[in-house]
Design an enzyme around this catalytic site. Structure first.
Site, PDB file in Angstrom:
ATOM      1  N   GLN A 131      -7.501   1.520 -12.289  1.00 35.57           N
ATOM      2  CA  GLN A 131      -7.370   2.976 -12.453  1.00 35.57           C
ATOM      3  C   GLN A 131      -7.668   3.737 -11.161  1.00 35.57           C
ATOM      4  O   GLN A 131      -8.101   4.887 -11.194  1.00 35.57           O
ATOM      5  CB  GLN A 131      -8.323   3.470 -13.566  1.00 35.57           C
ATOM      6  CG  GLN A 131      -8.107   2.788 -14.889  1.00 35.57           C
ATOM      7  CD  GLN A 131      -6.836   3.244 -15.547  1.00 35.57           C
ATOM      8  OE1 GLN A 131      -6.787   4.301 -16.135  1.00 35.57           O
ATOM      9  NE2 GLN A 131      -5.781   2.451 -15.429  1.00 35.57           N
ATOM     10  N   GLU A 135      -9.276  -6.406  -7.258  1.00 35.71           N
ATOM     11  CA  GLU A 135      -8.755  -6.102  -8.587  1.00 35.71           C
ATOM     12  C   GLU A 135      -9.680  -5.158  -9.349  1.00 35.71           C
ATOM     13  O   GLU A 135      -9.226  -4.251 -10.036  1.00 35.71           O
ATOM     14  CB  GLU A 135      -8.535  -7.384  -9.392  1.00 35.71           C
ATOM     15  CG  GLU A 135      -7.350  -8.218  -8.919  1.00 35.71           C
ATOM     16  CD  GLU A 135      -6.026  -7.468  -9.007  1.00 35.71           C
ATOM     17  OE1 GLU A 135      -5.944  -6.487  -9.774  1.00 35.71           O
ATOM     18  OE2 GLU A 135      -5.088  -7.850  -8.299  1.00 35.71           O
ATOM     19  N   CYS A 154       9.647   2.591  -7.990  1.00 38.03           N
ATOM     20  CA  CYS A 154       9.774   2.923  -9.416  1.00 38.03           C
ATOM     21  C   CYS A 154       8.575   3.756  -9.853  1.00 38.03           C
ATOM     22  O   CYS A 154       7.825   3.395 -10.757  1.00 38.03           O
ATOM     23  CB  CYS A 154       9.880   1.632 -10.239  1.00 38.03           C
ATOM     24  SG  CYS A 154      10.472   1.868 -11.927  1.00 38.03           S
ATOM     25  N   TRP A 181      -6.642  -7.392   1.183  1.00 42.82           N
ATOM     26  CA  TRP A 181      -6.938  -8.487   0.249  1.00 42.82           C
ATOM     27  C   TRP A 181      -5.752  -9.431   0.088  1.00 42.82           C
ATOM     28  O   TRP A 181      -5.844 -10.412  -0.624  1.00 42.82           O
ATOM     29  CB  TRP A 181      -7.361  -7.936  -1.113  1.00 42.82           C
ATOM     30  CG  TRP A 181      -6.500  -6.850  -1.633  1.00 42.82           C
ATOM     31  CD1 TRP A 181      -5.398  -7.004  -2.411  1.00 42.82           C
ATOM     32  CD2 TRP A 181      -6.661  -5.448  -1.429  1.00 42.82           C
ATOM     33  NE1 TRP A 181      -4.858  -5.779  -2.704  1.00 42.82           N
ATOM     34  CE2 TRP A 181      -5.614  -4.798  -2.118  1.00 42.82           C
ATOM     35  CE3 TRP A 181      -7.595  -4.662  -0.726  1.00 42.82           C
ATOM     36  CZ2 TRP A 181      -5.460  -3.419  -2.124  1.00 42.82           C
ATOM     37  CZ3 TRP A 181      -7.430  -3.294  -0.742  1.00 42.82           C
ATOM     38  CH2 TRP A 181      -6.393  -2.680  -1.424  1.00 42.82           C
ATOM     39  N   ARG A 182      -4.637  -9.102   0.759  1.00 46.41           N
ATOM     40  CA  ARG A 182      -3.511 -10.032   0.743  1.00 46.41           C
ATOM     41  C   ARG A 182      -3.496 -10.897   1.990  1.00 46.41           C
ATOM     42  O   ARG A 182      -2.711 -11.856   2.084  1.00 46.41           O
ATOM     43  CB  ARG A 182      -2.188  -9.261   0.652  1.00 46.41           C
ATOM     44  CG  ARG A 182      -1.972  -8.613  -0.702  1.00 46.41           C
ATOM     45  CD  ARG A 182      -0.695  -7.799  -0.721  1.00 46.41           C
ATOM     46  NE  ARG A 182      -0.447  -7.240  -2.052  1.00 46.41           N
ATOM     47  CZ  ARG A 182       0.502  -6.355  -2.325  1.00 46.41           C
ATOM     48  NH1 ARG A 182       1.305  -5.920  -1.358  1.00 46.41           N
ATOM     49  NH2 ARG A 182       0.666  -5.894  -3.545  1.00 46.41           N
ATOM     50  N   LEU A 193     -16.370   6.024  -5.951  1.00 54.41           N
ATOM     51  CA  LEU A 193     -15.211   5.312  -6.512  1.00 54.41           C
ATOM     52  C   LEU A 193     -15.018   5.617  -7.999  1.00 54.41           C
ATOM     53  O   LEU A 193     -13.914   5.548  -8.508  1.00 54.41           O
ATOM     54  CB  LEU A 193     -15.369   3.798  -6.337  1.00 54.41           C
ATOM     55  CG  LEU A 193     -14.537   3.096  -5.269  1.00 54.41           C
ATOM     56  CD1 LEU A 193     -14.637   1.592  -5.439  1.00 54.41           C
ATOM     57  CD2 LEU A 193     -13.082   3.531  -5.318  1.00 54.41           C
ATOM     58  N   GLY A 194     -16.118   5.924  -8.685  1.00 50.83           N
ATOM     59  CA  GLY A 194     -16.013   6.223 -10.105  1.00 50.83           C
ATOM     60  C   GLY A 194     -16.020   4.982 -10.980  1.00 50.83           C
ATOM     61  O   GLY A 194     -16.013   3.848 -10.490  1.00 50.83           O
ATOM     62  N   TYR A 195     -16.048   5.209 -12.290  1.00 50.78           N
ATOM     63  CA  TYR A 195     -16.109   4.103 -13.271  1.00 50.78           C
ATOM     64  C   TYR A 195     -17.158   3.074 -12.848  1.00 50.78           C
ATOM     65  O   TYR A 195     -16.839   1.924 -12.547  1.00 50.78           O
ATOM     66  CB  TYR A 195     -14.735   3.458 -13.430  1.00 50.78           C
ATOM     67  CG  TYR A 195     -13.756   4.297 -14.204  1.00 50.78           C
ATOM     68  CD1 TYR A 195     -14.168   5.000 -15.335  1.00 50.78           C
ATOM     69  CD2 TYR A 195     -12.431   4.372 -13.829  1.00 50.78           C
ATOM     70  CE1 TYR A 195     -13.273   5.773 -16.051  1.00 50.78           C
ATOM     71  CE2 TYR A 195     -11.526   5.151 -14.551  1.00 50.78           C
ATOM     72  CZ  TYR A 195     -11.966   5.843 -15.660  1.00 50.78           C
ATOM     73  OH  TYR A 195     -11.064   6.609 -16.372  1.00 50.78           O
TER      74      TYR A 195
END
Length: 351
Positions: free
Chosen positions: A37, A32, A187, A19-20, A75-77
């Site tokens: 999550q 997005e 990070c 997607w980039r 994928l869920g949700y």
DNA sequence: CACGCGTGGTA
DNA sequence: TTACCAAGCGT
């Protein structure tokens, strides 16, 4: 200026994601929503299939919801898929198939909240906004050594102020994605690779040696175990499946009729009660099938399925009930647990 | 505003 | 194995 090191690092080490590769607001939008999550590695195959089948908002809007849910299976949700589909229809009707660019219009679309609206504005439309999500919260919390719960509203506002203060104007797209990649690759929540971090010289947590304990976390209770039953009802090669309500757990997906066991209730009595409630059907239980387990976010479930027989001739197809052949179970969107049971059914029938 | 919403990866 | 997590949103 810390953002210079960050952008340089991103140009050399940033992830090459599908997607980039294209600057299409629709593609950014789909990515997005899928990434909410959900890890990049998980999204990858789903994104490619989804974009091949629904290359633009018009294609998505024309498709039946059930096909969208089928592409989303695993994928869920699933509210994300339902909202994505609803929003696509609004975009076609109200915006001629193109995503709007204002914060207010984006936020009004179902499934697009504060973060996704900011991400679209920054990444797809080059607006100077901060797309504050999990990675940025962690990175900024450490960069500024904030020993505060980032979910508190006032801390959220402070993170936004701090983030905006280092956002290089005109480069919000790279900046936000650089911070996300930094959070995913360097990070990280545990054992961050500070030696390889382009912000190491500016990081207050690293300077104070507190990077491992940030961000502040709140302990959680282990999820309870619940017991459930389900019925495999079939006539010849046709199996009865039911559709869940649009809202709630696995909303809009199909599965085998059943439900949770109440306290002190036996498996069999629970199943008879649930089928009477859902289908108005009195059934005879033939034999138990192998139990299945699954972990949801808020509870674990132990499912005991039964092969059943009953007066099935009165049950006709309707909106929330359908007869399907075993080999067609794959074409119906289901949650993980029902899909596992469907596999058992297919395998049992094969023997 | 706290809670419900899925699934698979990782230590 | 259990525990914790991973690009949030809607109610």
């Amino acid at each position: 200026m810390p953002s210079e090191n960050l952008l340089t690092w991103y140009s050399e080490h940033g992830r090459d994601l599908p997607w980039r590769r294209i600057s299409d607001p629709y593609a950014v939008w789909v990515s997005e929503i899928m990434l909410q999550q959900t890890r990049v590695d998980t999204v990858h195959p789903y994104y490619k299939r989804f974009m091949a089948r629904f290359p633009n908002a018009a294609a998505l809007a024309e498709a039946p919801l059930e096909e969208v849910l089928l592409m989303w299976e695993g994928l869920g949700y699933y509210a994300r898929a339902r909202n994505l589909h609803r929003a696509a229809r609004i975009i076609v009707e109200r915006y001629d198939g193109q995503l709007p660019q204002s914060e207010q219009e984006l936020n009004a679309l179902p499934g697009i909240g504060r973060y996704t609206a900011d991400a679209l504005r920054a990444i797809a439309f080059d607006q100077n906004t901060l797309a504050l999500e999990g990675n940025l919260r962690r990175v900024l919390t450490r960069l500024f050594d904030l020993h505060l719960d980032p979910r508190r509203p006032e801390v959220e506002r402070e993170l936004r102020r701090r983030g905006m203060s280092i956002l290089p104007r005109g480069r919000a797209s790279e900046f936000n994605q650089a911070l996300m990649d930094l959070g995913a690759l360097i990070c990280t929540p545990r054992s961050p690779a500070c030696h390889a971090c382009p912000l190491a010289a500016d990081c207050l947590a690293l300077r104070n040696g507190t990077q491992e304990q940030l961000p502040f976390r709140q302990p959680k209770r282990p999820p309870p175990l619940r017991h459930a039953v389900a019925a495999v009802l079939h006539e010849n090669d046709n199996f009865l499946i039911t559709r869940r309500p649009e809202d709630g757990l696995l909303g809009g997906l199909w599965g085998f009729p059943g439900g949770f066991i109440e306290d002190g209730e036996s498996n069999r009595l629970a199943l008879i009660r649930v089928l009477k409630e859902q289908l108005g059907l009195k059934v005879d239980i033939i034999n138990p099938l192998p139990p299945l387990g699954h972990a949801y976010t808020h509870f674990r479930v132990n499912l005991q399925p039964f092969a059943c027989r009953g007066r099935l001739s009165g049950l006709r197809d309707r909106g929330d009930m359908r007869w399907v052949k075993a080999e067609d179970l794959d074409s119906v969107p289901m949650g993980r647990l029902d899909r596992m049971l469907a596999r058992v059914v297919e395998r049992t029938l094969h023997d």
